[in-house]
Design a protein around this motif. Structure first.
Motif, PDB file in Angstrom:
ATOM      1  N   LEU A 153       0.837  -1.198   0.000  1.00 61.85           N
ATOM      2  CA  LEU A 153       0.000   0.000   0.000  1.00 61.85           C
ATOM      3  C   LEU A 153       0.873   1.249   0.000  1.00 61.85           C
ATOM      4  N   THR A 154       1.886   1.291   0.896  1.00 67.96           N
ATOM      5  CA  THR A 154       2.720   2.493   0.953  1.00 67.96           C
ATOM      6  C   THR A 154       3.447   2.677  -0.373  1.00 67.96           C
ATOM      7  N   ALA A 155       3.933   1.580  -0.969  1.00 64.91           N
ATOM      8  CA  ALA A 155       4.669   1.717  -2.225  1.00 64.91           C
ATOM      9  C   ALA A 155       3.765   2.278  -3.319  1.00 64.91           C
ATOM     10  N   THR A 156       2.530   1.774  -3.397  1.00 62.88           N
ATOM     11  CA  THR A 156       1.622   2.262  -4.438  1.00 62.88           C
ATOM     12  C   THR A 156       1.295   3.733  -4.234  1.00 62.88           C
ATOM     13  N   MET A 157       0.978   4.091  -2.982  1.00 65.97           N
ATOM     14  CA  MET A 157       0.625   5.483  -2.701  1.00 65.97           C
ATOM     15  C   MET A 157       1.802   6.406  -2.973  1.00 65.97           C
ATOM     16  N   LYS A 158       3.003   5.963  -2.572  1.00 65.74           N
ATOM     17  CA  LYS A 158       4.190   6.791  -2.806  1.00 65.74           C
ATOM     18  C   LYS A 158       4.400   6.994  -4.296  1.00 65.74           C
ATOM     19  N   ALA A 159       4.184   5.923  -5.071  1.00 65.65           N
ATOM     20  CA  ALA A 159       4.374   6.045  -6.517  1.00 65.65           C
ATOM     21  C   ALA A 159       3.414   7.087  -7.080  1.00 65.65           C
ATOM     22  N   ILE A 173      -3.808  -3.613  -9.530  1.00 66.22           N
ATOM     23  CA  ILE A 173      -2.779  -2.937  -8.736  1.00 66.22           C
ATOM     24  C   ILE A 173      -3.380  -2.489  -7.406  1.00 66.22           C
ATOM     25  N   ALA A 174      -4.584  -1.886  -7.486  1.00 64.81           N
ATOM     26  CA  ALA A 174      -5.252  -1.408  -6.274  1.00 64.81           C
ATOM     27  C   ALA A 174      -5.538  -2.563  -5.329  1.00 64.81           C
ATOM     28  N   GLU A 175      -5.897  -3.700  -5.900  1.00 63.64           N
ATOM     29  CA  GLU A 175      -6.213  -4.861  -5.074  1.00 63.64           C
ATOM     30  C   GLU A 175      -4.965  -5.330  -4.331  1.00 63.64           C
ATOM     31  N   ALA A 176      -3.834  -5.388  -5.075  1.00 66.78           N
ATOM     32  CA  ALA A 176      -2.592  -5.815  -4.433  1.00 66.78           C
ATOM     33  C   ALA A 176      -2.210  -4.862  -3.315  1.00 66.78           C
ATOM     34  N   ALA A 177      -2.413  -3.545  -3.563  1.00 66.81           N
ATOM     35  CA  ALA A 177      -2.072  -2.555  -2.538  1.00 66.81           C
ATOM     36  C   ALA A 177      -2.932  -2.756  -1.305  1.00 66.81           C
ATOM     37  N   ALA A 178      -4.237  -2.963  -1.524  1.00 67.94           N
ATOM     38  CA  ALA A 178      -5.141  -3.127  -0.387  1.00 67.94           C
ATOM     39  C   ALA A 178      -4.803  -4.385   0.407  1.00 67.94           C
ATOM     40  N   LYS A 179      -4.357  -5.433  -0.311  1.00 65.44           N
ATOM     41  CA  LYS A 179      -3.957  -6.668   0.376  1.00 65.44           C
ATOM     42  C   LYS A 179      -2.825  -6.412   1.346  1.00 65.44           C
ATOM     43  N   GLY A 180      -1.897  -5.480   0.940  1.00 67.38           N
ATOM     44  CA  GLY A 180      -0.752  -5.177   1.796  1.00 67.38           C
ATOM     45  C   GLY A 180      -1.175  -4.739   3.178  1.00 67.38           C
ATOM     46  N   LEU A 181      -2.316  -4.026   3.232  1.00 63.94           N
ATOM     47  CA  LEU A 181      -2.780  -3.504   4.514  1.00 63.94           C
ATOM     48  C   LEU A 181      -3.416  -4.593   5.358  1.00 63.94           C
ATOM     49  N   PHE A 182      -3.981  -5.596   4.700  1.00 66.12           N
ATOM     50  CA  PHE A 182      -4.764  -6.590   5.440  1.00 66.12           C
ATOM     51  C   PHE A 182      -3.992  -7.877   5.725  1.00 66.12           C
ATOM     52  N   GLN A 183      -2.679  -7.849   5.490  1.00 58.75           N
ATOM     53  CA  GLN A 183      -1.904  -9.066   5.708  1.00 58.75           C
ATOM     54  C   GLN A 183      -1.925  -9.475   7.174  1.00 58.75           C
TER      55      GLN A 183
END
Lengths: 204, 480
Positions: free
Chosen positions: B73-79, B470-480
């Motif tokens: 999530l942080t990587a996607t948002m930073k990008a 991409i959004a789905e992968a980012a959201a998964k990062g938060l829910f690990q």
């Protein structure tokens, strides 16, 4: 022990007296000077309880920067105190009320009235005793290790503040003559001196 | 083993950006104003390289004694933030050159603000959150007032500074309450303290309210939106473009990671706050923009409305919701940059104009520009099948799945009202009597940005799946 108590009362009395003088003195410059005196005595009080780091910070930040800034403002601006005092009686009740509330909060916090589980005194019992730690060393130990990251980012914040102040205020004025040391040094005798033959009665 | 090499490896993008900014600052100071063009392009390149470093190679974990966290999530948002800032820097040249404020500090202060945003996004501790936020805010106050000879720009800067300081104060007050009641500032400590049954303690809730209020100010959600129209209108247009994109995304990401991280146990408490802020933002964004004549002010209200939709996704508190948030923010960024690139091309006899009425008859004088604006406006209004529609659809679907029926319904209504003023711009461009023609836009960065934005919207409209993945992968990062 008696000496410590004596020192405490001396410093505390001077702090309170100079705080009163800050408000009552007629000359704003005196007010600021009394403020500095109050800061110094507060720093001494901190030293007495063993918080030497806060004592030093108080002197460096409040006396060194804030009070000097006040002094600048007071001296640069022509403040008419009698004008400022005009509404004094009008605002006095509000000021007194705020003061009373703050004082009551202090008493509650320290636990003089109604001591409970959340008063400062009760919370202090859980933590380490202030006088028992060498607190400058304690801060130094975590500042550059555990909180290294925060320390660095704080440095970046200061960098932004510096760039910002320069960007928003610095103006390059055309036509200002600056000293250029390099050019001065590189000047040769030929460039600087010209030998002129002055005819008699002719002038240069 | 507190400051070790693995810390540096994890924060490599941030370190690179900080070092690049410092070097370019030195270069700029030594070379003076002639270096501006180079510094500006080099800063934008540095931002894009930083974005690439996030993924090449991608790393995750915590660093610096757990103050810093990196995940999908942080990587996607930073990008997103980095690309937004880089484009905003590239877009600014023509404007500032004309305003005689084209100086090398501008791209560097933007880069430092972006660094602050990256640190905010990666915050894993209330203190790290605060220093990152302050780094970002302080830099943004400076660039709001960057055109210092303009009264409106300096007014915008001062207003932003004063109100932003109040918000920071609220945030700090809330943080101190949370620290007092949870016994720590690290997100792990907070969630640990809240999980063991003490969650309903009133002090923590008051602290949470203050922290959310401070962050709501930064994303300009109602009722903390007052500064937005004035600052957006007063600040130089390229700065407004930046404000509408990068800080919004960063603060929204921060809000998500704070609410879904340490305060997850208080979900029932914060959901009410976020729902109310969301509904009122959507409504205000829709109704207040109806009568705006200045297009920058209109975009300010539009951004408030868009924040409302994003908050609805946050309020759902599910993985779908966060996915919708990331998806929406990415599309919002593209649309907004496109609109501002078009606004920056609006010149008449070489003077910038920014009233809606100035666009009258644009379709006849500059058909390409009008068509680009048409795409952005239709997309912002959420007309299917454009990208903006997919963004809203995902948000509303997530809200409905989380049983937020009433807010989702109100959101649909607000979106109908809001489409009026987006379509009004289209009407002015295509059907109104032509005003004096807008200058033919010279070939420049803004034209490229507008073209690319329109192109991206077209792609996202036809094939939204890749972005959604991409959004789905980012959201998964938060829910690990």
């Amino acid at each position: 022990m008696i000496l410590q108590a004596l020192a405490f009362y001396v410093f505390a009395a001077i702090t309170v007296a100079s705080a009163a003088m800050v408000v009552t003195s007629r000359n704003p410059v005196y007010s600021v000077l009394f403020l500095i005196l109050a800061f110094f005595n507060a720093a001494a009080l901190f030293l007495l309880i063993g918080a030497e780091f806060i004592a030093m910070i108080l002197v460096i930040v409040y006396v060194g920067a804030v009070a000097v800034l006040f002094l600048f403002v007071v001296m640069m601006l022509d403040i008419n105190l009698t004008e400022l005092r005009e509404g004094f009686l009008e605002y006095f009740p509000v000021g007194a009320l705020i003061g009373a509330v703050l004082f009551a909060e202090l008493l509650l916090g320290v636990g003089i009235i109604g001591s409970g589980s959340t008063t400062v005194a009760a919370l202090n019992a859980h933590g380490p005793h202030v006088a028992a730690i060498d607190n400058t060393r304690a801060i130094g130990r975590v500042l550059y290790t555990q909180y290294f990251y925060l320390f660095q980012v704080a440095g970046l914040v200061l960098l932004v503040a510096m760039i910002g102040a320069i960007v928003l205020t610095l103006r390059s004025r055309p036509g200002v003559r600056r000293q250029r040391a390099g050019e001065q040094i590189n000047r040769t005798k030929e460039q600087a001196i010209s030998v002129v033959k002055v005819p008699t009665r002719g002038g240069v | 083993m507190i400051v070790g090499l693995e810390n540096w490896a994890l924060a490599r993008p941030e370190l690179f950006l900080a070092a690049a900014t410092a070097l370019l600052l030195i270069y700029g100071v030594v070379r003076g104003e002639i270096a501006t063009a180079f510094v500006s392009v080099a800063t934008a390149v540095a931002l894009l390289v930083t974005a690439a470093l996030l993924f090449l190679p991608y790393r995750e974990g915590t660093a610096f004694a757990s103050l810093f966290i990196a995940d999908r999530l942080t990587a996607t948002m930073k990008a997103l933030v980095l690309v937004g800032s880089a484009v905003a820097i590239l877009m600014s040249r023509a404007y500032f050159e004309q305003a005689k404020a084209w100086r090398f500090e501008y791209p560097l202060v933007v880069a430092l603000a972006t660094l602050g945003m990256m640190l905010m996004i990666s915050a894993n501790d209330l203190m790290a959150l605060y220093v990152g936020l302050e780094l970002q805010s302080l830099a943004l106050y400076v660039i709001a007032a960057f055109q210092r000879d303009s009264v409106r720009s300096t007014e915008a800067g001062v207003k932003y500074f004063v109100l932003g300081s109040v918000a920071s104060g609220m945030l700090l007050f809330g943080s101190s309450l949370i620290y007092g009641f949870c016994g720590g500032t690290a997100f792990v400590q907070i969630s640990g303290a809240l999980a063991d049954g003490r969650s309903a303690e009133i002090g923590v809730i008051i602290g949470l309210v203050f922290v959310v209020a401070g962050l709501a100010f930064k994303v300009s959600a109602v009722p903390f939106h007052m500064w937005t129209p004035d600052v957006y209108e007063g600040a130089p247009t390229p700065v407004t473009a930046l404000f509408a994109v990068a800080p919004k995304i960063a603060a929204m990401s921060l809000l998500v990671s704070v609410l879904m991280g340490p305060f997850k146990p208080l979900f029932a408490q914060w959901q009410q706050i976020i729902v109310v802020a969301s509904v009122f933002s959507m409504a205000l964004g829709a109704f207040a923009a109806l009568r705006q004549q200045n297009i920058k002010r209109l975009m300010a209200y539009s951004s408030i409305g868009n924040v409302g939709y994003v908050l609805l996704g946050v309020a759902s508190g599910t993985e779908k919701g966060i996915q919708a948030v990331v998806f929406y923010l990415a599309i919002y960024m593209v649309m907004t940059l496109g609109v501002f690139a078009t606004i920056l091309m609006m010149k008449r006899r070489n003077i910038m104009v920014e009233e809606v009425s100035d666009l009258a008859g644009l379709a006849r004088s500059q058909p390409m520009m009008a068509f680009g604006m048409l795409i952005f406006m239709f997309s912002l209004a959420g007309i299917p099948p454009l990208a903006g529609f997919w963004g809203k659809l995902y948000i509303f679907m997530a809200a409905v799945e989380a049983k937020l029926f009433v807010p989702a319904g109100l959101g649909v209504l607000a979106s109908v009202v809001a489409s009026y003023y987006y379509l009004r711009i289209v009407k002015v461009m295509y059907f109104d009597e032509p005003a004096e023609a807008i200058d033919r836009p010279s070939f420049g960065v803004n034209r490229v940005v507008a073209l690319v934005a329109a192109f991206l919207i077209a792609i996202f409209s036809l094939v939204p799946q890749p972005l959604s993945l991409i959004a789905e992968a980012a959201a998964k990062g938060l829910f690990q």
